[in-house]
Design an enzyme around this catalytic site. Structure first.
Site, PDB file in Angstrom:
ATOM      1  N   THR A  44       0.820  -1.206   0.000  1.00  0.00           N
ATOM      2  CA  THR A  44       0.000   0.000   0.000  1.00  0.00           C
ATOM      3  C   THR A  44       0.853   1.255   0.000  1.00  0.00           C
ATOM      4  O   THR A  44       0.376   2.334  -0.318  1.00  0.00           O
ATOM      5  CB  THR A  44      -0.928   0.028   1.227  1.00  0.00           C
ATOM      6  N   ARG A  48       8.913  -3.646   1.164  1.00  0.00           N
ATOM      7  CA  ARG A  48       9.392  -4.069   2.477  1.00  0.00           C
ATOM      8  C   ARG A  48       9.959  -5.476   2.390  1.00  0.00           C
ATOM      9  O   ARG A  48       9.556  -6.265   1.547  1.00  0.00           O
ATOM     10  CB  ARG A  48       8.260  -4.045   3.513  1.00  0.00           C
ATOM     11  N   SER A 147       7.982   0.867   8.776  1.00  0.00           N
ATOM     12  CA  SER A 147       6.919   1.242   9.710  1.00  0.00           C
ATOM     13  C   SER A 147       7.133   0.547  11.059  1.00  0.00           C
ATOM     14  O   SER A 147       8.241   0.558  11.591  1.00  0.00           O
ATOM     15  CB  SER A 147       5.554   0.924   9.107  1.00  0.00           C
ATOM     16  N   HIS A 148       6.096  -0.067  11.602  1.00  0.00           N
ATOM     17  CA  HIS A 148       6.148  -0.628  12.952  1.00  0.00           C
ATOM     18  C   HIS A 148       6.659  -2.069  12.958  1.00  0.00           C
ATOM     19  O   HIS A 148       6.689  -2.710  14.012  1.00  0.00           O
ATOM     20  CB  HIS A 148       4.757  -0.602  13.580  1.00  0.00           C
ATOM     21  N   LYS A 157      10.024   3.639   0.566  1.00  0.00           N
ATOM     22  CA  LYS A 157       8.806   4.109  -0.093  1.00  0.00           C
ATOM     23  C   LYS A 157       9.028   5.478  -0.736  1.00  0.00           C
ATOM     24  O   LYS A 157       9.843   6.274  -0.281  1.00  0.00           O
ATOM     25  CB  LYS A 157       7.626   4.150   0.878  1.00  0.00           C
ATOM     26  N   ASP A 305       4.881   4.808  16.240  1.00  0.00           N
ATOM     27  CA  ASP A 305       5.702   3.764  15.642  1.00  0.00           C
ATOM     28  C   ASP A 305       7.013   4.381  15.161  1.00  0.00           C
ATOM     29  O   ASP A 305       7.252   5.587  15.317  1.00  0.00           O
ATOM     30  CB  ASP A 305       4.955   3.055  14.517  1.00  0.00           C
ATOM     31  N   ASP A 307       8.429   5.213  12.322  1.00  0.00           N
ATOM     32  CA  ASP A 307       8.494   6.328  11.376  1.00  0.00           C
ATOM     33  C   ASP A 307       7.482   7.423  11.716  1.00  0.00           C
ATOM     34  O   ASP A 307       7.329   8.385  10.980  1.00  0.00           O
ATOM     35  CB  ASP A 307       8.323   5.853   9.932  1.00  0.00           C
ATOM     36  N   ASP A 309       4.270   7.763  11.785  1.00  0.00           N
ATOM     37  CA  ASP A 309       3.046   8.074  11.048  1.00  0.00           C
ATOM     38  C   ASP A 309       1.808   7.512  11.748  1.00  0.00           C
ATOM     39  O   ASP A 309       0.687   7.782  11.328  1.00  0.00           O
ATOM     40  CB  ASP A 309       3.124   7.593   9.593  1.00  0.00           C
ATOM     41  N   ARG A 310       2.017   6.755  12.829  1.00  0.00           N
ATOM     42  CA  ARG A 310       0.882   6.226  13.585  1.00  0.00           C
ATOM     43  C   ARG A 310       0.943   6.742  15.021  1.00  0.00           C
ATOM     44  O   ARG A 310       1.994   7.144  15.502  1.00  0.00           O
ATOM     45  CB  ARG A 310       0.882   4.697  13.584  1.00  0.00           C
TER      46      ARG A 310
END
Length: 549
Positions: A44, A48, A147-148, A157, A305, A307, A309-310
């Protein structure tokens, strides 16, 4: 899935990643392009993998970088390339390889001073700030992060000039070209030695921190947070926001206590997730156990997380707030406290997010736009201000500046953290208390995601279903009001199926990496009703797969 016996407990040393081996295999191992698991594959957001599985190695980074370079040229993107990394062990080697390539290609790249860490939303913010009022010479960016995901993973990305995750068409073009380059042995891919690349005129150090921090006053009411003297606790989970919280506290006079400043590529300070893995998932009560224990020390606390973003919001009244619950509270608050937004600014949500958001949107008299999974679907609406807010159930969201203009087009954990502080300061109630009030007004829901086995053929069938393949008229005792294979907000394919009734729904989507499909379900009539939805949903999906295969 059963909860692992060590979930919520510190990771034993025997489980920690072997970082020297992880980094050495990044350079020494080569992917086998004939194996689908070792090819470049954008999900998405990005590619990775792990160097230990030959799915995230130096060759992948060179191939993707060359593909991005060619994509930039084909779109006449000639401005700087903003690059950021998180704290995963493979991020720094990937950054070094990318710098070697882009220096050889003559591309101007902007890296954080000292090659330090940069959150995903800060890259988006930098791209959009640079491109404001420009029509040519536009900038874009790369974020190097999985990410996490666990310490052994790496991620890469691309964010185009719109600042957010690239479109499906863009990522497919980059993915296909990168795999062609791997297949050809990277024959035409050039690079220069790292030390020489760092000294190149096109490689420039950049202060990402100050511009982002100074701009926060234009999206968050930091004055009321300072005035109310909130005690704020932060656990960065060893991630890329580690060096942002002190400047934020100093500039705006906030009482912020960073409870753990450790940056460790093994993430040895983490407590294990539900499945017994180290995963920096700020929405997991198991991964966030250390911060939850401290909740009574603070008026509001949060983690992010790696990076950033959460977001994971911890309140005195609710502990770790369910991500869906906080999204609903955020929508309720923002659309009543942002008079500078367009009157027709919509509420954006992914179709697997809670229907509580639908009810809140209806209450605040705002149009609801339900889109497929993936934050890229919010990019255009945030840019033009037609979406005031965009959020997804996995604890990611962003929203507009106070004046109704774009802030980021990627998920931003920092502003969602600070919004929880603003809400608490302004209303005198924390987001957990406010969600209880929403339940009293709109009803209480139960929500769950489960995974079910599916063959590759069944997954392909599920992704290509048509609505009329569902022959049932009722779901868990209620008439079906919608059968969806396209998102109602933008008519884009959802890559699966969603079935809706007045008080419940389910959605089924195939996994992109495992032989399973994900079944999301929600009920406003309690646990037993949810179980009926799940049981009948599996029957509907199984029947649809048999007909669609």
């Amino acid at each position: 899935m059963a909860v692992h016996k060590l979930a919520g407990k510190p990771a034993p040393r025997s489980m920690l990643a072997n970082i020297p081996r992880l980094v050495s295999t990044f350079y020494t191992h080569k992917p086998d392009v004939s194996d689908p698991a070792q090819r470049v594959a954008f999900g998405t957001s990005g590619h990775r993998g792990s160097s230990l599985k030959n799915s995230f190695n130096e060759d992948h980074i060179l191939a993707i970088s060359q593909a991005i370079y060619e994509y930039r040229r084909s779109r006449n993107i000639t401005g700087p390339l903003f690059i950021g990394i998180d704290t995963h062990a493979l991020s720094e080697p990937a950054l070094a390889t990318a710098i070697e390539f882009f220096a050889a290609a003559g591309v101007k790249v902007m890296v954080q001073k000292g090659l330090s860490y940069t959150p995903t939303p800060v890259i988006s913010h930098a791209i959009l700030t640079y491109n404001a009022n420009r029509k040519e010479g536009l900038a874009d960016g790369i974020v190097i992060t999985p990410s996490h995901n666990p310490p052994e993973d790496g991620g890469f990305k691309y964010n185009p000039p719109e600042g957010g995750p690239a479109s499906v068409e863009t990522t497919r073009a980059i993915e296909d070209r990168a795999n062609e380059l791997l297949q050809g042995g990277l024959r035409d891919v050039k690079r220069i030695p790292f030390e020489k690349a760092l000294k190149a005129d096109t490689t420039q150090e950049y202060d990402y921190i100050a511009p982002y921090v100074k701009d926060l006053k234009n999206i968050i009411d930091v004055e009321i947070i300072a005035r109310e003297g909130l005690k704020i606790g932060v656990h960065p989970l060893g991630g890329s926001a580690i060096y942002y919280w002190d400047p934020i506290a100093e500039l705006y006079g906030l009482s912020i206590d960073v409870v753990n400043r450790a940056v460790d590529p093994t993430f040895s300070f983490m407590t294990l997730d539900k499945d017994g893995k180290i995963r920096m998932d700020c929405s997991s009560p198991y991964a966030m156990a250390n911060l939850i224990e401290l909740k009574d020390r603070f008026d509001i606390a949060f983690g992010n997380d790696t990076d950033t973003d959460r977001h994971g919001i911890v309140t005195r009244t609710a502990g770790l707030l369910n991500p869906n619950h906080y999204l609903a509270v955020a929508v309720w608050y923002l659309f009543q406290n942002r008079p500078g937004w367009r009157e027709d600014a919509a509420v954006g949500k992914t179709l697997v997010s809670s229907s509580m958001i639908d009810r809140v949107a209806d209450y605040v008299k705002k149009r609801l736009c339900e889109v497929p999974v993936g934050f890229k679907w919010f990019v255009d609406g945030l840019i033009d201000g037609s979406y005031g807010f965009g959020g997804e159930e996995s604890a990611g969201a962003s929203f507009l500046r106070k004046n109704g203009t774009v802030w980021t087009t990627d998920k931003d954990g920092i502003i969602m953290d600070l919004l929880a502080c603003e809400i608490t300061a302004k209303t005198g109630r924390d987001p957990g208390e406010l969600y209880k009030e929403l339940e009293e007004r709109f009803g209480s829901s139960v929500y769950q995601r489960i995974d079910a086995p599916a063959t590759p053929e069944q997954k392909a069938a599920l992704k290509g279903l048509a609505p009329d393949i569902v022959t049932a008229d009722n779901l868990a005792g209620e008439p079906i009001t919608a059968k969806l294979t396209k998102a109602p907000g933008n008519d884009a394919p959802i890559g699966g199926l969603k079935v809706v009734t007045k008080n419940g729904w389910f959605a089924a989507r195939p996994s992109g990496t495992e032989d399973i499909y994900k079944l999301y379900a929600e009920s406003f009539k309690g646990e037993e009703h949810l179980k009926k939805i799940q049981e009948e949903a599996q029957e509907i999906v199984d029947h649809a797969l048999l007909r669609g295969a």
